[in-house]
Design a protein around this motif. Structure first.
Motif, PDB file in Angstrom:
ATOM      1  N   ARG A 196       0.699  -1.451  -0.173  1.00 45.52           N
ATOM      2  CA  ARG A 196      -0.057   0.324  -0.077  1.00 45.52           C
ATOM      3  C   ARG A 196       0.757   1.261  -0.040  1.00 45.52           C
ATOM      4  N   MET A 197       2.346   1.208   0.351  1.00 44.58           N
ATOM      5  CA  MET A 197       2.978   2.349   0.216  1.00 44.58           C
ATOM      6  C   MET A 197       3.318   2.672  -1.225  1.00 44.58           C
ATOM      7  N   MET A 198       3.237   4.039  -1.195  1.00 43.65           N
ATOM      8  CA  MET A 198       3.505   4.643  -2.522  1.00 43.65           C
ATOM      9  C   MET A 198       4.970   4.020  -2.944  1.00 43.65           C
ATOM     10  N   LEU A 199       5.922   3.843  -2.206  1.00 45.19           N
ATOM     11  CA  LEU A 199       7.231   3.639  -2.624  1.00 45.19           C
ATOM     12  C   LEU A 199       7.290   2.087  -3.162  1.00 45.19           C
ATOM     13  N   ASN A 200       6.240   1.419  -2.801  1.00 47.21           N
ATOM     14  CA  ASN A 200       5.966  -0.062  -3.119  1.00 47.21           C
ATOM     15  C   ASN A 200       4.933  -0.189  -4.043  1.00 47.21           C
ATOM     16  N   GLN A 201       4.732   0.800  -4.886  1.00 48.88           N
ATOM     17  CA  GLN A 201       3.630   0.795  -5.925  1.00 48.88           C
ATOM     18  C   GLN A 201       4.399   1.044  -7.463  1.00 48.88           C
ATOM     19  N   ASP A 202       3.716   0.415  -8.391  1.00 48.56           N
ATOM     20  CA  ASP A 202       4.145   0.656  -9.769  1.00 48.56           C
ATOM     21  C   ASP A 202       2.965   1.668 -10.524  1.00 48.56           C
ATOM     22  N   PRO A 203       3.493   2.029 -11.444  1.00 47.13           N
ATOM     23  CA  PRO A 203       2.373   3.048 -12.386  1.00 47.13           C
ATOM     24  C   PRO A 203       1.467   2.144 -12.839  1.00 47.13           C
TER      25      PRO A 203
ATOM     26  N   HIS B 215       1.098   4.464  -8.633  1.00 52.60           N
ATOM     27  CA  HIS B 215       2.117   5.211  -7.968  1.00 52.60           C
ATOM     28  C   HIS B 215       1.991   6.567  -8.538  1.00 52.60           C
ATOM     29  N   GLY B 216       1.495   6.672  -9.704  1.00 53.31           N
ATOM     30  CA  GLY B 216       1.507   8.208 -10.273  1.00 53.31           C
ATOM     31  C   GLY B 216       0.502   8.797  -9.485  1.00 53.31           C
ATOM     32  N   ARG B 217      -0.832   8.186  -9.541  1.00 51.99           N
ATOM     33  CA  ARG B 217      -1.946   8.889  -8.531  1.00 51.99           C
ATOM     34  C   ARG B 217      -1.550   9.351  -7.349  1.00 51.99           C
ATOM     35  N   LEU B 218      -1.068   8.569  -6.564  1.00 48.56           N
ATOM     36  CA  LEU B 218      -0.456   8.913  -5.287  1.00 48.56           C
ATOM     37  C   LEU B 218       0.500   9.919  -5.047  1.00 48.56           C
ATOM     38  N   ARG B 219       1.432  10.013  -6.052  1.00 43.06           N
ATOM     39  CA  ARG B 219       2.547  10.857  -6.126  1.00 43.06           C
ATOM     40  C   ARG B 219       1.734  12.348  -6.160  1.00 43.06           C
ATOM     41  N   ARG B 220       0.851  12.349  -7.276  1.00 45.92           N
ATOM     42  CA  ARG B 220       0.120  13.630  -7.484  1.00 45.92           C
ATOM     43  C   ARG B 220      -0.618  14.088  -6.519  1.00 45.92           C
ATOM     44  N   LEU B 221      -1.235  13.075  -5.547  1.00 47.43           N
ATOM     45  CA  LEU B 221      -2.073  13.701  -4.403  1.00 47.43           C
ATOM     46  C   LEU B 221      -1.143  14.386  -3.375  1.00 47.43           C
ATOM     47  N   VAL B 222      -0.031  13.711  -2.972  1.00 48.80           N
ATOM     48  CA  VAL B 222       0.926  14.304  -2.152  1.00 48.80           C
ATOM     49  C   VAL B 222       1.544  15.423  -2.572  1.00 48.80           C
ATOM     50  N   SER B 223       1.880  15.752  -4.062  1.00 43.83           N
ATOM     51  CA  SER B 223       2.408  16.831  -4.320  1.00 43.83           C
ATOM     52  C   SER B 223       1.732  18.016  -4.211  1.00 43.83           C
TER      53      SER B 223
ATOM     54  N   LEU C 179      -3.163  17.077   3.699  1.00 40.22           N
ATOM     55  CA  LEU C 179      -3.593  15.802   3.450  1.00 40.22           C
ATOM     56  C   LEU C 179      -4.760  15.497   4.102  1.00 40.22           C
ATOM     57  N   ALA C 180      -5.015  16.119   5.484  1.00 41.01           N
ATOM     58  CA  ALA C 180      -6.183  15.575   6.225  1.00 41.01           C
ATOM     59  C   ALA C 180      -7.637  16.017   5.550  1.00 41.01           C
ATOM     60  N   HIS C 181      -7.211  17.221   4.571  1.00 42.05           N
ATOM     61  CA  HIS C 181      -8.440  17.736   4.203  1.00 42.05           C
ATOM     62  C   HIS C 181      -8.602  17.369   2.598  1.00 42.05           C
ATOM     63  N   ASP C 182      -7.971  16.349   2.103  1.00 41.60           N
ATOM     64  CA  ASP C 182      -7.737  16.031   0.713  1.00 41.60           C
ATOM     65  C   ASP C 182      -8.848  14.832   0.574  1.00 41.60           C
ATOM     66  N   ALA C 183      -9.997  15.132   0.175  1.00 42.89           N
ATOM     67  CA  ALA C 183     -11.211  14.202  -0.136  1.00 42.89           C
ATOM     68  C   ALA C 183     -10.680  12.910  -0.985  1.00 42.89           C
ATOM     69  N   GLU C 184      -9.951  12.970  -1.639  1.00 40.50           N
ATOM     70  CA  GLU C 184      -9.518  11.790  -2.488  1.00 40.50           C
ATOM     71  C   GLU C 184      -8.564  10.569  -1.807  1.00 40.50           C
TER      72      GLU C 184
ATOM     73  N   LEU D 168      -3.633   8.021   3.784  1.00 34.84           N
ATOM     74  CA  LEU D 168      -3.038   8.943   4.443  1.00 34.84           C
ATOM     75  C   LEU D 168      -1.802   8.661   5.445  1.00 34.84           C
ATOM     76  N   GLU D 169      -2.318   7.428   6.227  1.00 39.52           N
ATOM     77  CA  GLU D 169      -1.124   6.583   7.047  1.00 39.52           C
ATOM     78  C   GLU D 169       0.286   6.374   6.502  1.00 39.52           C
ATOM     79  N   MET D 170       0.032   5.661   5.132  1.00 36.95           N
ATOM     80  CA  MET D 170       1.099   5.583   4.466  1.00 36.95           C
ATOM     81  C   MET D 170       1.941   6.691   4.168  1.00 36.95           C
ATOM     82  N   PHE D 171       1.295   7.987   3.757  1.00 42.23           N
ATOM     83  CA  PHE D 171       1.992   9.046   3.322  1.00 42.23           C
ATOM     84  C   PHE D 171       2.901   9.670   4.709  1.00 42.23           C
TER      85      PHE D 171
END
Length: 420
Positions: free
Chosen positions: A94-101, A104-112, A240-245, A251-254
């Motif tokens: 579930r960690m972004m570090l351990n995902q592939d496109p 992975h890209g979706r999670l990266r965009r969210l945190v960016s 992050l806490a207010h990101d509905a997506e 959030l825990e993994m981030f």
């Protein structure tokens, strides 16, 4: 005419080797004679034996692996050399570090989205003030004692930790938790850092990235997020806490990723860079005299002392790399520090040249997983080195540094310098 046999494959797996320094001589043997070499995984420091892996040490091959996520997956077996417990693997994936496109890209965009320009500007001002205060405190400590000071204890550990806490929005009273979690996760191979750790029913160590080991960190992340929803502020956890997506589990993994990677990148790179400057007084003099740009120096110091030594991928299909056949399911581990000293990519790579350019180091990785916080790490290092240049006209070590027992993180546990 006789043809000399290639030298045997050296062991670059044992984390205890790295406590005395990065084995650059062994890396060169691998690059020159065994660029993709099979490494055994014997039992070490209580951790069970593993099936072995392919060590990739040439720059071009490392970049190829990092860019080709379809062939070399972060998801299949995660990104640490040791295999996780099969029961823990779904959680770890579930960690972004351990995902592939594309996941992975979706999670990266969210945190960016949390790193807004205004937040970055405010962070820069805070970082500069902190660097000045910590360097001034280190001077006072040295002058009040025997003229020496441990820059890790007095400056770089707190610098990385407090910067991260400010960026995340962690209350002052809780900031020590970030260092505790970082040491437990990053330093798990080092008895001094990990402490007693978490053990299973048979007394064996538990992966520090397992659900059991991360339960307290994740509980805190949810508490902090709830607090930020009630009391929003200008920080990343509020965003992050207010990101509905963003789901609660994401959030825990981030929080885990930002706490550990966000802290230890600078925590490892900063003392390594300072040690390199102390060991190369002529280059330090050029930097102090303004004959070298600080931005260029930051990247050369990162090449010289990459914070991360290795990352693992898993072959998603049968393939070939540097003439070696790799089967689907086998582990492929890239060695960043070895790639950064490859003569095929760098002229005179064993010479520190602060004005080096171009400098295609892989200290922040490459491809889709290139370090999300690279910009913030460079910013912090740039500000810190400028302050050290001002405060310490002469940078001289007072004894050998103590290094982390780890084949993953290029850590320095203490770095004593003489203050004249």
């Amino acid at each position: 005419m006789t043809v000399s046999a290639a030298p045997p494959v050296p062991d670059v797996f044992d984390p205890r080797r790295y406590a005395t320094g990065v084995p650059y001589g062994a890396y060169r043997v691998l690059r020159d004679h065994h660029p993709v070499a099979w490494q055994a995984e014997p039992e070490v420091l209580g951790w069970p034996a593993g099936p072995g892996f392919w060590a990739v040490t040439r720059h071009a091959d490392v970049v190829r692996v990092l860019k080709d996520s379809a062939t070399y997956s972060s998801f299949l077996g995660a990104t640490q050399i040791r295999d996780p417990d099969p029961d823990d693997l779904p959680f770890i994936r579930r960690m972004m570090l351990n995902q592939d496109p594309p996941g992975h890209g979706r999670l990266r965009r969210l945190v960016s989205r949390a790193f807004t320009p205004g937040r970055v500007d405010r962070f820069t001002l805070v970082v500069a003030e902190r660097a000045r205060a910590l360097c001034a405190g280190a001077l006072e400590r040295a002058r009040a004692g025997d003229g020496t000071v441990d820059l890790v204890d007095a400056v770089t550990d707190d610098y990385a930790l407090l910067n991260l806490a400010d960026l995340l929005g962690v209350p002052g009273a809780d900031r020590g938790l970030l260092l505790h979690w970082t040491r437990r996760v990053i330093g798990y191979q080092d008895p001094d850092e990990a402490g007693p750790g978490v053990r299973d029913a048979a007394g064996r160590p538990v992966n520090p990235r397992s659900p059991a080991a991360l339960r307290d960190m994740f509980a805190y992340a949810q508490q902090l997020a709830a607090h930020k929803r009630r009391h929003p502020a200008d920080d990343v956890m509020t965003a992050l806490a207010h990101d509905a997506e963003l789901a609660d589990a994401e959030l825990e993994m981030f929080f885990f990723l930002l706490t550990v990677a966000g802290n230890d990148t600078v925590r490892s790179a900063a003392p390594g860079g300072l040690l390199a400057l102390a060991e190369h007084p002529a280059e330090y003099g050029r930097l102090r005299a303004g004959r070298v740009d600080v931005d260029s120096a930051v990247d050369e110091l990162l090449r010289w002392h990459p914070p991360v030594l290795t990352f693992r991928r898993t072959a998603a299909r049968d393939t070939e790399l540097a003439g070696r056949r790799i089967r689907a399911g086998e582990k492929v581990v890239v060695f960043h520090a070895a790639a950064n000293r490859d003569e095929r990519a760098f002229t005179d790579p064993d010479r520190l040249e602060l004005s080096r350019g171009p400098n295609p180091h892989v200290s922040f990785g490459d491809g889709p997983h290139v370090c999300l916080g690279a910009h913030f790490a460079r910013l912090q290092l740039r500000v810190l080195y400028r302050e050290v240049l001002r405060v310490l006209p002469v940078l001289r070590t007072a004894g050998a540094p103590r290094r982390l027992v780890s084949n993953f993180i290029n850590g320095i546990k203490s770095l004593y310098v003489q203050i004249d």
